[in-house]
Design an enzyme around this catalytic site. Sequence first.
Site, PDB file in Angstrom:
ATOM      1  N   HIS A 316       0.853  -1.182   0.000  1.00 54.38           N
ATOM      2  CA  HIS A 316       0.000   0.000   0.000  1.00 54.38           C
ATOM      3  C   HIS A 316       0.889   1.232   0.000  1.00 54.38           C
ATOM      4  CE1 HIS A 316      -3.100   2.865   1.190  1.00 54.38           C
ATOM      5  NE2 HIS A 316      -3.942   1.970   0.731  1.00 54.38           N
ATOM      6  N   ASP A 373      -7.992  -5.484   0.302  1.00 52.32           N
ATOM      7  CA  ASP A 373      -8.450  -6.330  -0.807  1.00 52.32           C
ATOM      8  C   ASP A 373      -8.030  -7.783  -0.636  1.00 52.32           C
ATOM      9  OD1 ASP A 373      -9.639  -4.190  -2.090  1.00 52.32           O
ATOM     10  OD2 ASP A 373      -7.753  -3.589  -3.004  1.00 52.32           O
TER      11      ASP A 373
HETATM   12  N1  ACO Z   1       4.081  -7.891  -4.667  1.00 49.44           N
HETATM   13  C1  ACO Z   1       5.428  -7.913  -4.831  1.00 49.44           C
HETATM   14  N2  ACO Z   1       6.207  -6.817  -4.740  1.00 49.44           N
HETATM   15  C2  ACO Z   1       5.600  -5.642  -4.459  1.00 49.44           C
HETATM   16  C3  ACO Z   1       4.202  -5.545  -4.271  1.00 49.44           C
HETATM   17  C4  ACO Z   1       3.432  -6.724  -4.378  1.00 49.44           C
HETATM   18  N3  ACO Z   1       2.107  -6.695  -4.207  1.00 49.44           N
HETATM   19  N4  ACO Z   1       3.868  -4.264  -4.022  1.00 49.44           N
HETATM   20  C5  ACO Z   1       5.005  -3.560  -4.057  1.00 49.44           C
HETATM   21  N5  ACO Z   1       6.065  -4.388  -4.326  1.00 49.44           N
HETATM   22  C6  ACO Z   1       7.487  -4.019  -4.376  1.00 49.44           C
HETATM   23  C7  ACO Z   1       7.813  -3.286  -5.664  1.00 49.44           C
HETATM   24  O1  ACO Z   1       8.209  -4.167  -6.693  1.00 49.44           O
HETATM   25  C8  ACO Z   1       8.919  -2.389  -5.216  1.00 49.44           C
HETATM   26  O2  ACO Z   1      10.104  -3.152  -5.099  1.00 49.44           O
HETATM   27  P1  ACO Z   1      11.553  -2.495  -5.453  1.00 49.44           P
HETATM   28  O3  ACO Z   1      11.749  -1.441  -4.419  1.00 49.44           O
HETATM   29  O4  ACO Z   1      12.508  -3.633  -5.355  1.00 49.44           O
HETATM   30  O5  ACO Z   1      11.429  -1.928  -6.843  1.00 49.44           O
HETATM   31  C9  ACO Z   1       8.517  -1.982  -3.792  1.00 49.44           C
HETATM   32  O6  ACO Z   1       7.714  -3.079  -3.328  1.00 49.44           O
HETATM   33  C10 ACO Z   1       7.722  -0.690  -3.712  1.00 49.44           C
HETATM   34  O7  ACO Z   1       6.603  -0.792  -4.592  1.00 49.44           O
HETATM   35  P2  ACO Z   1       5.969   0.439  -5.357  1.00 49.44           P
HETATM   36  O8  ACO Z   1       5.214  -0.062  -6.547  1.00 49.44           O
HETATM   37  O9  ACO Z   1       6.999   1.492  -5.594  1.00 49.44           O
HETATM   38  O10 ACO Z   1       4.959   0.979  -4.244  1.00 49.44           O
HETATM   39  P3  ACO Z   1       3.739   1.956  -4.478  1.00 49.44           P
HETATM   40  O11 ACO Z   1       3.488   2.623  -3.182  1.00 49.44           O
HETATM   41  O12 ACO Z   1       3.961   2.818  -5.656  1.00 49.44           O
HETATM   42  O13 ACO Z   1       2.532   0.956  -4.856  1.00 49.44           O
HETATM   43  C11 ACO Z   1       0.703  -0.526  -4.686  1.00 49.44           C
HETATM   44  C12 ACO Z   1       1.537   0.558  -3.973  1.00 49.44           C
HETATM   45  C13 ACO Z   1       0.239  -0.007  -6.042  1.00 49.44           C
HETATM   46  C14 ACO Z   1      -0.535  -0.792  -3.847  1.00 49.44           C
HETATM   47  C15 ACO Z   1       1.553  -1.817  -4.828  1.00 49.44           C
HETATM   48  O14 ACO Z   1       1.950  -2.280  -3.556  1.00 49.44           O
HETATM   49  C16 ACO Z   1       0.807  -2.938  -5.577  1.00 49.44           C
HETATM   50  O15 ACO Z   1       0.816  -2.943  -6.813  1.00 49.44           O
HETATM   51  N6  ACO Z   1       0.148  -3.884  -4.826  1.00 49.44           N
HETATM   52  C17 ACO Z   1      -0.641  -4.930  -5.450  1.00 49.44           C
HETATM   53  C18 ACO Z   1      -1.984  -4.408  -5.891  1.00 49.44           C
HETATM   54  C19 ACO Z   1      -2.914  -4.121  -4.732  1.00 49.44           C
HETATM   55  O16 ACO Z   1      -3.077  -4.923  -3.833  1.00 49.44           O
HETATM   56  N7  ACO Z   1      -3.561  -2.930  -4.777  1.00 49.44           N
HETATM   57  C20 ACO Z   1      -4.539  -2.535  -3.787  1.00 49.44           C
HETATM   58  C21 ACO Z   1      -4.038  -1.417  -2.926  1.00 49.44           C
HETATM   59  S1  ACO Z   1      -5.232  -1.020  -1.678  1.00 49.44           S
HETATM   60  C22 ACO Z   1      -6.406  -0.176  -2.492  1.00 49.44           C
HETATM   61  O17 ACO Z   1      -6.208   0.520  -3.441  1.00 49.44           O
HETATM   62  C23 ACO Z   1      -7.757  -0.307  -2.006  1.00 49.44           C
END
Ligand code: ACO
Length: 427
Positions: A316, A373
């Site tokens: 998140h 979620d």
């Molecule tokens: N699985 C594996 N790796 C992940 C995940 C995940 N679900 N989420 C983040 N990471 C990793 C990224 O690859 C990144 O790694 P790095 O630093 O080695 O490059 C690091 O964690 C940071 O991730 P970002 O994408 O930069 O984080 P951001 O804050 O931009 O994204 C998000 C947040 C979009 C929610 C992301 O965690 C994600 O895509 N999660 C899966 C989708 C999801 O569950 N969305 C619902 C969110 S809650 C809502 O909207 C109601």
Amino acid sequence: MKTNTVTMTDNRTGAMYELDILDGTRGPSVVDISSFYTQTGMFTYDNGFTSTANCKSEITFIDGDKGELRYRGIEIEELALNHSYLETCYLLLNEKLPNKKELLEFDLELRHRSLVHESLRHLFQAFPAGAHPMATLSSATAALSTFYYDHLEISHEAGYQEMARRIIAKMPTVAAFAYRHSIGAPFIHPDIDRSFSENFLYMLRAYPGGKMHVGPDGEYSIKDIEVKALDTIFTLHADHEQNASTATVRGVASTGAHPYVAISAGISALWGRAHGGANESVIAQLEMIGSVENVDKFIARAKDPDDEFRLMGFGHRVYKNFDPRAKVLKGLQEQLKDELHLDSNLMRIANKIEEIALCDEYFISRKLYPNIDFYSGVILTALGIPKSMFTPVFVIGRTVGWITQWIEYKKDTQTKIARPRQLYMGE
Ligand code: ACO
């Protein structure tokens, strides 16, 4: 020199700039950079708004490090466990919880406003069979602006509140129609004798004429425990500060467009897998993983930087600790496990993923915890809600948040059109 400021030095020229620090009632202070360009001739760059406050707001507070969420100052756990969704809606809109009489009036008004215009019903026929309910829902919500065009001119409290109650009341009906159209089933109109959350289940499940079908246990209508579970899910989704869809609603509001069109844009923003669409993806992913034995393989894929696979329902932007909404749902899952026959295979896979991820260095170092979620899908499945309706359920819960944020935006006399700048890298 003023003390409540930040001083920046341009190391190329030695020029110094002073920027005011603004303090909120909770949460990090904010550096006011609104004069930054005038002072420095430079823009600031913040890809994805990771350090940018988009507005001042009094509605919802999140402390992502503590895993804390409050609506109008009240903790989400208190609202989810001890209050109904309609009380929460009232709180968001009126800045206080309703007394008995206020709640009754609010409830009755929403029941009466839940019907939609017959012409809107005909609109659904224009969409292809099998259309995803989110696409239909976004379009039909935009279409609602044609029926209530005068809402564009509202500038007084009573008008704002009526406009809010109208969209909150109609959203479950529009969502249920979108679903029934997607499977080619006749529409079921809302039943005024049913509560907000019960009505939604009824509109999804009933046969023409309002008959409910009989389940394997012989007595099948809508169980109280199902209504309560759905009501809690709506409460947990009611608002969430300046997330992607809410920022979209505010962005559209800033151009002076109709409130229901702004909400339609919010619905579109919510649909994406990185945002509300994740709830549908979580169950699809659990089904794809198939069994506990495969979990390790998929965890390895999630950690592989060369693989685009992400664990849906994990991570998140704001929560760097357990999402408090996820905590409530985890508790609810446990409570409902037996009574609602939750899918034990899906739960086993989900539990295994959670168990591994919470001890794994990759997830720990990136502060990736299960989000709301991750847990909602298993419960929604047990309620007989099909996957394609998971994100519409989110929409129904979030509509009150979007409209409350829209009203707050309209009442703010200091707002400007949302118009970011860019770092041009082209020819
Ligand atoms: N699985 C594996 N790796 C992940 C995940 C995940 N679900 N989420 C983040 N990471 C990793 C990224 O690859 C990144 O790694 P790095 O630093 O080695 O490059 C690091 O964690 C940071 O991730 P970002 O994408 O930069 O984080 P951001 O804050 O931009 O994204 C998000 C947040 C979009 C929610 C992301 O965690 C994600 O895509 N999660 C899966 C989708 C999801 O569950 N969305 C619902 C969110 S809650 C809502 O909207 C109601």
